[in-house]
Design a protein around this motif. Structure first.
Motif, PDB file in Angstrom:
ATOM      1  N   UNK A 181       0.814  -1.213   0.000  1.00 28.99           N
ATOM      2  CA  UNK A 181       0.000   0.000   0.000  1.00 28.99           C
ATOM      3  C   UNK A 181       0.847   1.262   0.000  1.00 28.99           C
ATOM      4  N   UNK A 182       1.865   1.287   0.859  1.00 28.12           N
ATOM      5  CA  UNK A 182       2.753   2.454   0.919  1.00 28.12           C
ATOM      6  C   UNK A 182       3.509   2.648  -0.387  1.00 28.12           C
ATOM      7  N   UNK A 183       3.936   1.544  -0.983  1.00 27.86           N
ATOM      8  CA  UNK A 183       4.685   1.617  -2.238  1.00 27.86           C
ATOM      9  C   UNK A 183       3.766   2.066  -3.373  1.00 27.86           C
ATOM     10  N   UNK A 184       2.533   1.569  -3.392  1.00 23.93           N
ATOM     11  CA  UNK A 184       1.573   2.009  -4.406  1.00 23.93           C
ATOM     12  C   UNK A 184       1.284   3.498  -4.290  1.00 23.93           C
ATOM     13  N   UNK A 185       1.119   3.993  -3.072  1.00 21.46           N
ATOM     14  CA  UNK A 185       0.843   5.422  -2.867  1.00 21.46           C
ATOM     15  C   UNK A 185       2.037   6.265  -3.314  1.00 21.46           C
ATOM     16  N   UNK A 186       3.232   5.863  -2.929  1.00 18.03           N
ATOM     17  CA  UNK A 186       4.429   6.618  -3.325  1.00 18.03           C
ATOM     18  C   UNK A 186       4.567   6.632  -4.851  1.00 18.03           C
ATOM     19  N   UNK A 187       4.366   5.484  -5.483  1.00 15.19           N
ATOM     20  CA  UNK A 187       4.443   5.409  -6.940  1.00 15.19           C
ATOM     21  C   UNK A 187       3.382   6.261  -7.615  1.00 15.19           C
ATOM     22  N   UNK A 188       2.179   6.256  -7.041  1.00 19.47           N
ATOM     23  CA  UNK A 188       1.083   7.062  -7.609  1.00 19.47           C
ATOM     24  C   UNK A 188       1.387   8.549  -7.504  1.00 19.47           C
ATOM     25  N   UNK A 189       2.013   8.950  -6.425  1.00 22.12           N
ATOM     26  CA  UNK A 189       2.382  10.367  -6.275  1.00 22.12           C
ATOM     27  C   UNK A 189       3.360  10.793  -7.368  1.00 22.12           C
ATOM     28  N   UNK A 190       4.373   9.977  -7.590  1.00 19.81           N
ATOM     29  CA  UNK A 190       5.363  10.300  -8.615  1.00 19.81           C
ATOM     30  C   UNK A 190       4.725  10.235 -10.001  1.00 19.81           C
TER      31      UNK A 190
END
Length: 186
Positions: free
Chosen positions: A134-143
């Motif tokens: 979840x954290x990795x998906x959110x970080x990737x979505x931000x970028x």
């Protein structure tokens, strides 16, 4: 999406064949023995992180099912190509080793240090119920959102003369430089 291997940093494919992702985002790059011998600079039988990069352009954003006009980067050993691997690649371009680039990125996005972001598929792991995904998906979505917005803005400014992907690569370089500068100022 179009997938190329760029050995010399010019943004062009250095392989005799071009690859494309499948509908699920998977791809395979095929190297002839001659190409492998040419790009494997230290003759260890594998392409190391300093011996080129994978470039993925266009395609569909798997999180939104919308067209993605940007360009994503990863080192040759990556098994995933994401907005986060693009930043890792950008950090490596600033002179950081791959492991240091991953650590810096993980620290800045408060991601687990235990995860290799260049081989971790957050969608696959989210389906398995792994909380880290979840954290990795959110970080990737931000970028990815920054990339998409930058692409749209620059396309608006440049019009027909704009080549898709230029702005996301420039953004990756700027973000990587700023991340490294912030690290050095701590």
């Amino acid at each position: 999406a179009k997938v190329i291997f760029d050995a010399d940093g010019d943004g062009q494919s250095d392989l005799s064949s071009t690859s494309y992702t499948q509908e699920n985002g998977e791809f395979s790059l095929s190297f002839s023995q001659e190409e492998m011998n040419l790009f494997d600079l230290n003759v260890n039988g594998i392409l190391d992180s300093n011996e080129g990069r994978i470039i993925v352009s266009g395609g569909v954003d798997s999180s939104t099912n919308q067209p993605f006009a940007g360009t994503l980067l990863a080192d040759p050993n990556a098994s995933v190509v994401t907005p986060l691997t693009s930043l890792i690649s950008g950090l490596m371009d600033t002179g950081l080793a791959k492991s240091d680039a991953e650590q810096l990125l993980s620290n800045n996005f408060s991601l687990s240090q235990e995860v290799d972001l260049t081989s971790y598929d957050p969608y696959e792991n989210a389906a398995k119920g792994e909380s880290t995904s979840g954290d990795i998906l959110v970080a990737g979505a931000r970028v990815a959102t920054l990339m998409k917005q930058t692409e749209a803005f620059v396309r608006l400014l440049k019009g027909a003369s704009y080549t898709s992907g230029e702005a996301s690569i420039a953004l990756t370089t700027i973000l990587a430089t700023k991340l490294k500068e912030n690290q050095n100022s701590m």
